[in-house]
Scaffold this motif. Structure first.
Motif, mmCIF file in Angstrom:
data_model
loop_
_atom_site.group_PDB
_atom_site.id
_atom_site.type_symbol
_atom_site.label_atom_id
_atom_site.label_comp_id
_atom_site.label_asym_id
_atom_site.label_seq_id
_atom_site.Cartn_x
_atom_site.Cartn_y
_atom_site.Cartn_z
ATOM 1 N N ALA A 257 5.912 17.806 -4.656
ATOM 2 C CA ALA A 257 5.530 19.102 -4.387
ATOM 3 C C ALA A 257 5.015 18.837 -2.677
ATOM 4 O O ALA A 257 5.299 19.521 -1.915
ATOM 5 N N ALA A 258 4.087 18.042 -2.792
ATOM 6 C CA ALA A 258 4.056 17.731 -1.547
ATOM 7 C C ALA A 258 5.086 17.520 -0.156
ATOM 8 O O ALA A 258 4.715 18.108 0.574
ATOM 9 N N GLU A 259 6.133 16.797 -0.220
ATOM 10 C CA GLU A 259 7.443 16.406 0.426
ATOM 11 C C GLU A 259 7.917 18.084 0.039
ATOM 12 O O GLU A 259 8.546 18.409 1.624
ATOM 13 N N SER A 260 7.853 18.651 -0.772
ATOM 14 C CA SER A 260 8.602 20.052 -0.219
ATOM 15 C C SER A 260 7.264 20.624 0.098
ATOM 16 O O SER A 260 8.731 21.441 1.077
ATOM 17 N N LEU A 261 6.692 20.717 0.825
ATOM 18 C CA LEU A 261 5.919 20.917 1.059
ATOM 19 C C LEU A 261 5.616 20.793 2.985
ATOM 20 O O LEU A 261 4.539 20.551 3.884
ATOM 21 N N GLY A 262 6.694 19.673 3.193
ATOM 22 C CA GLY A 262 7.008 19.437 4.780
ATOM 23 C C GLY A 262 6.425 17.957 4.457
ATOM 24 O O GLY A 262 6.082 17.804 5.831
ATOM 25 N N ILE A 263 5.627 17.230 3.968
ATOM 26 C CA ILE A 263 4.567 16.589 4.483
ATOM 27 C C ILE A 263 5.499 15.220 4.241
ATOM 28 O O ILE A 263 6.026 14.759 3.247
ATOM 29 N N ASP A 264 5.926 14.044 5.270
ATOM 30 C CA ASP A 264 6.211 13.005 5.068
ATOM 31 C C ASP A 264 5.115 12.562 4.317
ATOM 32 O O ASP A 264 4.341 11.317 4.777
ATOM 33 N N THR A 265 5.747 12.168 3.008
ATOM 34 C CA THR A 265 4.686 11.197 2.230
ATOM 35 C C THR A 265 4.877 9.391 3.090
ATOM 36 O O THR A 265 3.506 9.899 2.323
ATOM 37 N N HIS A 266 5.302 9.228 2.845
ATOM 38 C CA HIS A 266 6.428 8.176 2.960
ATOM 39 C C HIS A 266 4.940 7.414 4.893
ATOM 40 O O HIS A 266 4.263 6.609 4.232
ATOM 41 N N PHE A 267 5.322 7.970 5.429
ATOM 42 C CA PHE A 267 3.819 8.179 6.543
ATOM 43 C C PHE A 267 3.012 8.759 6.063
ATOM 44 O O PHE A 267 2.511 7.581 6.667
ATOM 45 N N TYR A 268 2.364 9.261 5.431
ATOM 46 C CA TYR A 268 0.752 9.678 5.237
ATOM 47 C C TYR A 268 0.206 9.081 4.573
ATOM 48 O O TYR A 268 -0.427 7.916 4.343
ATOM 49 N N LYS A 269 1.314 7.929 3.447
ATOM 50 C CA LYS A 269 0.654 7.206 2.633
ATOM 51 C C LYS A 269 0.454 5.155 3.143
ATOM 52 O O LYS A 269 -0.433 5.359 2.995
ATOM 53 N N MET A 270 1.681 5.633 4.470
ATOM 54 C CA MET A 270 1.279 4.524 5.427
ATOM 55 C C MET A 270 -0.116 4.318 6.257
ATOM 56 O O MET A 270 -0.873 3.340 5.973
ATOM 57 N N ILE A 271 -0.479 5.686 6.602
ATOM 58 C CA ILE A 271 -1.755 5.555 6.816
ATOM 59 C C ILE A 271 -2.615 6.105 6.252
ATOM 60 O O ILE A 271 -3.342 5.244 6.721
ATOM 61 N N SER A 272 -2.915 6.203 4.910
ATOM 62 C CA SER A 272 -4.163 5.911 4.331
ATOM 63 C C SER A 272 -3.955 4.499 4.359
ATOM 64 O O SER A 272 -5.127 3.523 4.293
ATOM 65 N N LEU A 273 -2.944 3.747 3.510
ATOM 66 C CA LEU A 273 -3.007 1.876 3.829
ATOM 67 C C LEU A 273 -3.543 1.278 4.425
ATOM 68 O O LEU A 273 -4.122 0.708 4.742
ATOM 69 N N ALA A 274 -2.854 1.811 6.041
ATOM 70 C CA ALA A 274 -4.027 1.170 6.932
ATOM 71 C C ALA A 274 -5.390 1.481 7.559
ATOM 72 O O ALA A 274 -5.300 0.486 7.614
ATOM 73 N N ILE A 275 -5.300 2.242 6.929
ATOM 74 C CA ILE A 275 -7.097 2.438 7.285
ATOM 75 C C ILE A 275 -7.426 1.854 6.333
ATOM 76 O O ILE A 275 -8.883 1.401 6.332
ATOM 77 N N ALA A 276 -7.292 1.656 5.229
ATOM 78 C CA ALA A 276 -7.498 1.380 4.191
ATOM 79 C C ALA A 276 -7.335 -0.749 4.679
ATOM 80 O O ALA A 276 -8.266 -0.943 3.864
ATOM 81 N N ALA A 277 -6.760 -1.068 4.662
ATOM 82 C CA ALA A 277 -6.190 -2.330 5.249
ATOM 83 C C ALA A 277 -7.173 -2.544 6.316
ATOM 84 O O ALA A 277 -7.444 -3.660 6.081
ATOM 85 N N GLY A 278 -7.574 -1.502 7.341
ATOM 86 C CA GLY A 278 -7.900 -1.257 8.850
ATOM 87 C C GLY A 278 -9.157 -2.314 7.856
ATOM 88 O O GLY A 278 -10.224 -3.315 8.744
ATOM 89 N N LEU A 279 -9.707 -1.209 7.044
ATOM 90 C CA LEU A 279 -11.563 -1.399 7.214
ATOM 91 C C LEU A 279 -12.033 -2.766 5.835
ATOM 92 O O LEU A 279 -12.602 -3.181 5.948
ATOM 93 N N THR A 280 -10.853 -2.739 4.795
ATOM 94 C CA THR A 280 -11.518 -3.713 4.147
ATOM 95 C C THR A 280 -11.817 -5.453 4.627
ATOM 96 O O THR A 280 -11.422 -5.986 5.159
ATOM 97 N N GLY A 281 -10.050 -5.316 6.382
ATOM 98 C CA GLY A 281 -10.015 -6.634 7.021
ATOM 99 C C GLY A 281 -11.581 -6.141 7.706
ATOM 100 O O GLY A 281 -12.124 -7.974 8.173
ATOM 101 N N VAL A 282 -11.942 -5.274 8.066
ATOM 102 C CA VAL A 282 -13.523 -5.417 8.785
ATOM 103 C C VAL A 282 -14.032 -6.327 8.046
ATOM 104 O O VAL A 282 -15.544 -6.833 8.089
ATOM 105 N N ALA A 283 -13.844 -6.110 6.519
ATOM 106 C CA ALA A 283 -15.316 -6.187 5.573
ATOM 107 C C ALA A 283 -15.039 -7.813 5.755
ATOM 108 O O ALA A 283 -16.203 -8.865 5.558
ATOM 109 N N GLY A 284 -13.576 -8.396 6.125
ATOM 110 C CA GLY A 284 -13.483 -9.903 4.807
ATOM 111 C C GLY A 284 -13.444 -10.667 7.043
ATOM 112 O O GLY A 284 -14.200 -11.135 6.413
#
Lengths: 447, 331, 291, 242
Positions: free
Chosen positions: B185-212
């Motif tokens: 559904a997200a994809e059909s609404l014009g959302i680049d799901t692959h890209f936004y998953k990467m954004i989410s992952l990048a933010i999560a990885a960044g925060l986790t990296g700070v904790a490390g």
């Protein structure tokens, strides 16, 4: 919403009560006895390393009875408060902090794996708190200058293999490192009873030089601190003896099948095979070597796994005539060594080994220092520990500084051999219980 | 606004807490809990809000920690630079991984993160010329007092919660949720799901990296088994998220405190209550019970985890209303 | 040449044991779609049962399977029925709740065993533990050879069970489409716990076979859980034949990696294969063979 | 250059031909009906148009762009929105949030997205449900939400996949009106539908397929009287006045 805010406040107040009202163990109500002197012992009592943590705990307790029977600490009983580190550094640190602030112990002891010991050392350094390490074997624990920027530079310099005038450079940097670490050195109260891992195999060097005289060697080690450092130091030993290392390979703990690597070793046909492994990898290595018919002049274990009773039970005849470096053996003629071994066996109905001996000896070192300390302030205990000069079942204990190390007890290491199912001291020769068996007719031994 | 008052009040309490409890032990536990708030929030953004469950947070945590430690080891920089560079390297690990592995969905992605976790651990072990391998990296701590660490951890915890909150109020927040709910559904609404998953992952990885990086600075010692631990970091991150409440802003924060305190409670036998009770009564059987209790603390912790997932599958924050009802009904 | 053959034989034989470990999991993952992070821990429990039977009554590990496997079946079935199935009925944000439940279960199993048996290393030494025979200079470990053929036999038996019996058909139907299976009158809930039980019983057998040549302590489960994943993904979820291929592939890859690259890369090799298969051959060997 | 055109498109799954050599053209402002028996390839065609499947042969053109081979989100951004036959509500988000997700396609920020979403909800007569979770809606409302969400992306062409299935008569009538309003707002519509009453009433042009191949195309009345369509699909000739 009203209800939920009620619940929030309830939860919060609950948390605060836990935090503020948790009982203080040090204030025991007993009145007829003098207050005990509390010492905190951090050990892995659960988790992966629990086996050794348990042996150490039992040894501490055994020694404690003796100490208190001898009158404790100048009339006051010694009390050991054990905290479980679960083998994790952050939890180990929680344990240490708790012992210091909640239980108000006067010093710390124990410390098993290097990572946990290092984390606890951090606490001890920050507070200038006395900590007697008896097992954690990473060299850096007693090398306060090694973590300073100049110390790290020295380390890199040593690794870089540049031969030209690095000695003068190192000397220069060492001075600098000492200056950088000055604030720490002045309150550095970490002492270590056991030799660092880099020295574990020292005892074997003379045995190889005088008895086996190998030309070629293969080194196999577990991919742990103990394994890699042990292997690295043995590699240096080989270099000193002029032994060619044909293969040096590490593996992950818990492998089922060593045959591919052992087949490779068999192909290379070395004079000696040196293995730095924990107990069951050690027994698998030996069993599978036997299955493959791998017969070098000598199998050498780098301590740990190769000296445990379980090694022989699991490997059976494959363990026969294997030699190993060790830090301690009950037949070493140190006063009380055999007695401790027998007591332990009688009391707990099982065998002990060098970890237990370290713990047992540590108890007496702690008691000795506390008896001599003018007060129980960290500074006074540190001074008392510095002046330690005593005999224990683990050998003479004296904390000295050499190389980059400070407060390190320097001990020889020994060589043992499995002869007819018994771990026997064979080296140094003057301490040997029985003459070593060499050369070994492997096919005969393994019939 | 009501939601924010809750957060502000808690932050306020935490900010003055060191003034009230001047005790290194409690401060240590609080610092650990605050570190877990960061990791839990990061995991929650990726898993709870974007629906991409990670079993490999330790990969990013360890990368952050090693960045801090190795900057010091090799370049002589202060390990505090890790707070800046840790997240960058963690993101550098995360982005190529995500780019390759986000074509996997659901459990398969989770398995891939698990593999990443193990690959990173082995890499750190094997490359011992660079990472010192199992010998680990040790630094001297900058402060002898716990207070600076506490406030740094608190600042990072607040930062991470605010960061998640801000992201979720933004366009990407809506996109993350829609990806979690239905990727097609997200994809059909014009959302680049692959890209936004990467954004989410990048933010999560960044925060986790700070904790490390914080962990490196605070604990002073790391080795591959510690910071790339599947069980102690990756799984713990998930437990923090689940116990607190997946897909809620404050859930991971609550989860972090509950988990750290529960672990310590079990380990010490109720902060020593049971042991001291046993000792004061002097009853032999009580002492055995107390000893067994402390022996079995990991078991107790495991049972707690099983019970929470079984009976509060949405976590404390997610099942808040249910909890409130259960408590108020009894009155 | 001898080295090559020895590596090949070692890899193949080890692969047989791996296959059995993976087979239990592939059944569980294929039918329930649950990643079972307690798989290795269940095997560990089975190994303790085998060990106890040997230590107390002197029962041979291979014979004790007759007791161990049904016991573990009950354990597995109970886990599915009382801990995992209830979660399926609850609407939560993450379907992965079940996975986390298995993590908790794994912890509980490990710690329970630790309390009963302590952390001491245990091993079972039987007369044939070290038995070997040589074929052209290549050593074959007797127990591993037996295990290998048992693994193949088990695969065939399970394959037959899934294809030919009513229960097997129900399991396959549930694996393919749970809703449709329910509509067809299959009690899918019952199928799920039976499947979990069977999967656990198979890994229990693998544990019993492993014990004479390996060792045992409470933390042994984790690494095997991870190996089981790799095998499952390699073989394709739910594919018993795939599991044996997956197991052997992993065994061979590890053995050749150890001989020709370096033993420290052993685990890495498995992981790299795992990621490659995930990405380029989703569905594993099942996709190639169709079974 | 036509507004929307499919040229000789084919799609195979393994050895199974799902769509073979289908071509048609849709004019701007048209309501284009797509009919055929179950499994005849209608939904496959939608998936091809919206980018969820990549065709094995042929091409798809929209407003001068070739869109086959593009990703679904790219196609949406070019102005082609779709609904799903099996509705895919974002269950644990509110109806408003569902529509906002679509509205972000053109909005610069949450505020603007909300404004667009509210407007679209009003337009589709779903504003009374805006605070409900999408998972709580009735099937009728879910179908409507599906359309609303797609419209919020401001498409030029919308693909409606069986939006009438499962609706009662009143709801059907509402939906017919809605489709009329959508067309009046200037959006071109391709609709897949089984309910002949709907197709007959609203379509400008009908395309019938069977086994993935074209059977007939033309005005609704022409197509329903086509003998092959009658035999394969309707069973009996469609009675306009029934």
């Amino acid at each position: 919403m009203k209800n939920s805010s009620l619940l929030i406040s309830l939860l919060l107040s609950g948390l605060l009560t836990i935090v503020s009202c948790s009982p203080n163990d040090s204030k025991t109500p007993s009145t007829d006895q003098p207050d005990p002197v509390n010492v905190g012992i951090v050990l892995p009592l659960t988790g992966k390393h629990a086996k050794f943590g348990e042996i150490e705990k039992l040894s501490f307790e055994l020694a404690l009875e003796k100490v208190n029977a001898e009158g404790g600490i100048n009339g006051r009983p010694l009390k050991l408060i054990f905290e479980d580190t679960t083998g994790k550094p952050d939890i180990g640190r929680s344990a240490a902090e708790k012992l210091i602030t909640q239980n108000e112990v006067v010093m710390l002891g124990g410390g098993y794996s290097s990572s946990v010991t290092a984390a606890i050392a951090g606490v001890a350094i920050n507070k200038g708190f006395p900590f007697l390490v008896n097992t954690g074997s990473a060299d850096i624990i007693t090398e306060p200058t090694a973590h300073t920027p100049s110390g790290k530079k020295i380390d890199r310099l040593k690794k870089s293999n540049k031969s030209d005038d690095i000695t003068t450079k190192i000397a220069e940097l060492t001075k600098k490192a000492e200056k950088e670490a000055e604030s720490i050195l002045s309150r550095y109260a970490i002492f270590r009873l056991n030799p660092p891992v880099s020295e574990y195999a020292n005892g074997i060097e003379s045995f190889l030089a005088q008895v086996v005289k190998p030309q070629t060697a293969v080194i196999l080690n577990e991919n742990s601190l103990f394994g890699t450092k042990g292997a690295a130091s043995f590699q240096k030993t080989c270099a000193r003896l002029g032994v060619r290392v044909l293969l040096k390979e590490s593996y992950d703990q818990g492998a089922i099948d060593f045959k591919p690597i052992l087949a490779k070793v068999k192909d290379l046909d070395p004079d000696i095979v040196y293995m730095s492994s924990y107990v069951l990898d050690a027994s698998l290595l030996m069993k599978q070597s036997m299955e493959l018919g791998l017969n070098p002049k000598m199998f050498i274990g780098g301590g740990a796994g190769f000296t445990l009773p379980e090694f022989y039970t699991a490997a059976g005849k494959a363990a026969e005539k294997v030699i190993s470096a060790t830090l301690w053996h009950q037949s070493i003629p140190f006063p009380g060594a055999m007695e401790y071994y027998d007591d332990f066996a009688k009391r707990y109905n099982r065998e002990t080994e060098y970890h237990g001996a370290e713990a047992y000896a540590a108890t007496f070192v702690i008691a000795d220092a506390l008896r001599r300390a003018k007060s129980f302030s960290p500074e006074e205990i540190r001074d008392a520990l510095l002046k330690t000069d005593m005999e224990t079942i683990f050998g003479p204990v004296k904390f000295i500084s050499y190389g980059a190390k400070v407060h390190q007890n320097r001990l020889p290491t020994y060589v043992v051999q499995w002869i007819d199912g018994k771990l026997t001291m064979i080296w140094p020769e003057n301490l040997a219980k029985q003459k070593y068996v060499y050369p070994v007719n492997w096919p005969e031994e393994r019939k | 606004m009501k939601k924010h008052t809750f957060g502000i009040v808690i932050a306020g309490i935490l900010a003055v807490a060191p003034l009230l409890i001047d005790n290194d032990y409690y401060l240590h536990l609080m610092i650990l809990a605050l570190m877990w708030v960061v990791i839990g929030s990061a995991w929650n953004l990726l898993a709870g809000y974007t629906g991409q469950v990670s079993f490999g947070d330790a990969a990013f945590f360890g990368t952050g920690a090693y960045t801090a430690g190795l900057l010091h080891d090799h370049l002589g920089w202060s390990p505090w630079w890790g707070l800046l560079f840790g997240p960058i390297t963690a993101i550098m690990v995360a982005v190529p991984f995500g780019w390759i592995c986000f074509r996997l969905r659901g459990a398969y992605f989770a398995l891939a993160t698990l593999a990443l976790n193990e690959v990173m651990r082995h890499t750190a072990t094997i490359m011992d010329g660079f990472t010192s391998g199992m010998a680990g990296v040790m630094i001297l701590q900058s402060f002898t007092s716990k207070i600076p660490y506490y406030y740094i951890a608190l600042a990072l915890a607040i930062l991470s919660v605010v960061c998640v909150m801000a992201v979720m109020g933004h366009r990407s927040g809506y996109y993350f949720l829609s990806i979690r709910e239905d990727q097609d559904a997200a994809e059909s609404l014009g959302i680049d799901t692959h890209f936004y998953k990467m954004i989410s992952l990048a933010i999560a990885a960044g925060l986790t990296g700070v904790a490390g990086a914080l962990y490196m600075n605070y604990m002073g010692f790391i080795d591959p088994e510690v910071v790339f631990s599947l069980h102690d970091i990756s799984i713990m991150a998930i437990l923090v998220g689940i116990v607190g409440g997946v897909g809620t802003i404050y859930g991971p924060a609550i989860g972090a405190f509950v988990m750290v305190l529960a672990q310590e409670l079990f380990r010490t036998g109720g902060f020593g209550v049971i042991t001291s009770l046993a000792e004061s009564t002097g009853n032999a059987s009580m002492i055995t019970i107390a000893n067994n209790m402390t022996q079995a603390h990991t078991l107790g912790f495991g049972i707690l985890v099983v019970l929470v997932i079984r009976f509060m599958p949405n976590g404390i924050a997610g099942d808040w209303e249910m909890l409130v009802k259960a408590v108020t009904k009894k009155r | 040449m001898e080295l090559l053959l020895q590596t090949l034989v070692s890899g193949l034989l080890k692969g047989g044991v791996y296959a059995l470990i993976g087979m239990g999991m592939t059944l569980i993952m294929g039918v329930m779609g649950v990643i079972n992070l307690a798989h290795g821990q269940i095997m560990m429990v089975a190994m303790y049962i085998t060990y106890s039977l040997f230590a107390i009554f002197g029962i041979d590990p291979y014979l004790s399977m007759a007791i161990g496997a049904p016991t573990i079946f009950v354990l597995g079935a109970a886990i599915q029925r009382y801990l995992l199935n209830p979660l399926m009925r609850i609407e939560t944000i993450l379907p992965e709740n079940q996975v986390l439940m298995t993590v908790g279960i794994g912890m509980v199993l490990t710690e329970s065993m630790r309390i009963i048996f302590t952390s001491d290393y245990k091993s079972v030494q039987v007369s044939y533990s070290n038995a070997v025979f040589f074929l052209g200079g290549v050593s074959f470990s007797m127990p591993l050879v037996i295990d290998f053929f048992l693994a193949v036999a088990m695969t065939c038996a399970l394959f037959w069970f899934l294809i030919r019996t009513d229960m097997g058909r129900s399991i396959r139907a549930t694996a393919q489409d749970k809703e449709a299976a329910t509509l067809m009158g299959i009690d899918t809930e019952r199928i799920t716990w039976i499947t979990f039980g069977i999967g656990s019983a198979i890994v229990a057998m693998a544990g019993a076979m492993l014990l004479p040549i390996f060792y045992l302590y409470p933390d042994i489960g984790g690494p095997f859980t991870r190996k089981a994943f790799v095998i499952c993904i390699l073989g394709g979820l739910g594919s018993t034949v795939g599991a044996i291929f997956g197991g052997i592939t992993l065994g061979l890859a590890e053995a050749f990696g150890a001989t020709y690259i370096a033993m420290e890369f052993e685990d890495m090799i498995g992981l790299v294969i795992f990621i490659i298969v995930l990405l380029f051959l989703p569905g594993g060997f099942k996709r190639l063979t169709g079974v | 250059m036509s507004f929307f055109e499919i040229k000789k498109i084919s799609k195979r799954f393994g050895g199974v031909k799902a769509v073979t050599d289908v071509s048609f053209t849709v004019q701007e402002g048209e309501i284009f009906g797509l009919i055929g028996p179950n499994g005849s390839g209608k939904t496959t065609l939608f998936n091809l148009i919206s980018g969820f499947y990549k065709p094995n042969a042929g091409s798809i053109h929209f407003q001068g762009n070739r869109i086959d081979g593009k990703e679904p989100h790219q196609i949406n951004r070019l102005g082609v929105a779709r609904t799903f036959q099996v509705v895919k509500p974002l269950k644990r988000m509110t109806v408003l949030d569902n529509v906002m997700v679509g509205a972000f396609a053109t909005a610069t920020g949450p505020k603007e997205a909300k404004a667009i979403a509210c407007e679209t909800l009003d337009f589709c007569r779903l504003d009374h449900r805006r605070k409900n979770l999408a998972g709580e809606l009735t099937i009728g409302d879910r179908k409507r939400l599906e359309i609303t969400r797609a419209l919020a992306t401001k498409p030029a062409l919308i693909l409606l996949d069986e939006t009438f299935a499962g609706l009662n008569h009143a709801e059907q009538d509402d939906s017919i009106k809605l489709i009329g309003r959508i067309r009046d707002s200037g959006v071109t519509i391709i609709i897949v539908e089984h309910i002949m009453k709907v197709i007959m009433n609203i379509s400008d042009k009908v395309h019938a397929i069977n086994f993935g191949e074209t059977m007939a195309e033309g005005t609704p009345s022409k197509v329903v009287s086509h003998p092959e369509v009658v035999r394969a699909y309707l069973g009996e000739p469609y009675d306009h006045h029934a």
